[in-house]
Design an enzyme around this catalytic site. Structure first.
Site, short mmCIF file in Angstrom:
data_model
loop_
_atom_site.label_atom_id
_atom_site.label_comp_id
_atom_site.label_asym_id
_atom_site.label_seq_id
_atom_site.Cartn_x
_atom_site.Cartn_y
_atom_site.Cartn_z
N HIS A 87 -2.29 75.06 -12.55
CA HIS A 87 -2.55 76.72 -12.75
C HIS A 87 -1.02 77.15 -13.18
O HIS A 87 -0.99 78.54 -12.46
CB HIS A 87 -3.65 76.64 -10.82
CG HIS A 87 -1.95 76.75 -9.72
ND1 HIS A 87 -2.98 76.48 -8.70
CD2 HIS A 87 -0.77 77.39 -9.63
CE1 HIS A 87 -1.80 76.45 -7.33
NE2 HIS A 87 -0.28 77.12 -8.89
N HIS A 134 -0.76 82.85 -3.16
CA HIS A 134 0.64 82.64 -3.34
C HIS A 134 0.78 83.95 -2.78
O HIS A 134 1.50 84.69 -3.43
CB HIS A 134 0.69 82.50 -4.62
CG HIS A 134 0.72 81.27 -5.88
ND1 HIS A 134 -1.15 80.75 -5.89
CD2 HIS A 134 1.59 79.69 -5.89
CE1 HIS A 134 -0.50 79.52 -6.64
NE2 HIS A 134 1.06 78.99 -6.75
N HIS A 142 6.29 69.36 -9.76
CA HIS A 142 7.24 70.56 -10.22
C HIS A 142 7.46 71.00 -9.21
O HIS A 142 7.44 71.35 -7.53
CB HIS A 142 5.94 71.80 -10.85
CG HIS A 142 4.95 72.74 -10.00
ND1 HIS A 142 3.94 71.76 -9.28
CD2 HIS A 142 4.72 73.67 -9.52
CE1 HIS A 142 3.53 72.85 -8.66
NE2 HIS A 142 4.04 74.15 -9.04
N GLU A 172 0.75 71.04 -3.68
CA GLU A 172 -0.09 71.55 -4.40
C GLU A 172 -1.26 70.07 -4.43
O GLU A 172 -2.27 70.45 -4.12
CB GLU A 172 -0.25 72.78 -5.35
CG GLU A 172 0.11 73.43 -4.80
CD GLU A 172 0.69 74.57 -6.46
OE1 GLU A 172 0.91 75.58 -5.74
OE2 GLU A 172 0.85 74.33 -7.42
#
Ligand code: DHB
Ligand code: FE
Length: 279
Positions: free
Chosen positions: A12, A59, A193, A240
């Site tokens: 995303h 977030h 990431h 995630e």
């Protein structure tokens, strides 16, 4: 009975949303990525689900760090895009499906998943970017959206196993729903990431490949992988990926891969996308 017609998963990356919003998809940096997502858009256009149940993480947009629910289900009639610091994205307000969402809340909680019920919330890039990836830039999202938020921001996040079991409970709930809506379940975030610290920019293609293979063929084994392994091998934000296990849990044990792609670079993130159908 609502029918789960597929499960999709995608990273995303906010810059992907910005590239779409600002018409930069043809630029040399972005064109190879957007070419690769075209088959996913075609799949979604053909599937035409009535409802997208999006398992994603907020977030610190809808939930500040004052209140951090582990699992939060949006039961509102609509979900506006969040202001993440540059104003809200110019994407449609998502229409919810309160009836199905309340059924899910009841079913999941009585199935012993202690879900936080959210009557009012905005959705940030964790949810809106996956919608843009699969739908492009429509005037209105062509589906109802049920956001299911998972805490992967503040330690301790739920385990991969818990997310996989949650997916199975979602499926039980949808199987017992009185309507006949066709549903696509989204798992979002990942892949490898890390956005800060010494290892910022970390990408681990081998991890991403192995994760995807196992997610498809042996999710029970992937579900046993502990957090430390994600953090070590896939970076801090690689955690995630536990949300992809929730999507997988909502599908049959045997699935067919309708589309799978991986692209680097997009911002700091190893960008993966998967479309699964029940076999
Ligand atoms: C990026 C990726 C994310 O998952 C996120 O939440 C924010 C930024 C990135 O790669 O830039
Ligand atoms: Fe993220």
């Amino acid at each position: 009975m609502a029918r789960v017609i597929g499960g999709v998963a995608t990273s995303h990356v906010p810059a992907v949303g910005a590239a779409i919003d600002n018409g930069r998809q043809e630029e040399p940096y972005w064109a190879p990525y957007f070419e690769k997502i075209e088959p996913a858009r075609e799949w979604m256009a053909a599937a035409r689900p009535d409802v997208c149940l999006v398992v994603y993480n907020d977030h610190a947009s809808a939930f500040s760090l004052q209140v951090i629910p582990t699992f939060a289900l949006g039961v509102a009639p609509e979900f506006p895009p969040a202001d993440e610091g540059y104003g809200p994205r110019r994407v449609p307000v998502a229409d919810g499906h309160p009836e199905m969402a309340w059924h899910l809340a009841e079913s999941l909680i009585l199935d012993e998943f202690d879900i936080t019920i959210v009557n009012e919330m905005t959705i940030d890039h964790g949810c809106t970017v996956p919608l843009s990836i699969f739908y492009g830039q429509p005037d209105a999202w062509p589906c109802k959206v049920i956001p299911l938020c998972v805490n992967v921001i503040q330690y301790p996040p739920p385990t991969g196993h818990r997310c996989h079991e949650l997916g199975k409970a979602i499926r039980r709930a949808l199987d017992a729903y009185p309507g006949d809506e066709r549903v696509v379940v989204f798992g979002t975030g990942g892949m490898s990431h890390q956005l800060q610290g010494e290892r910022a920019g970390l990408v681990n293609l081998e991890f991403d490949q192995r994760f995807t293979d196992r997610l498809i063929n042996d999710p029970e084994t992937q579900a046993k992988v502990p957090h430390a392994e994600y953090l070590r091998d896939a970076g801090t934000e690689g955690i995630e990926l536990v949300m992809w296990l929730a999507m997988r849990g909502a599908l049959d044990p045997e699935v067919r891969t309708a589309y799978r792609m991986h692209h680097v670079p997009t911002s700091n993130t190893s960008n993966g996308l998967l479309v699964l159908e029940n076999a």
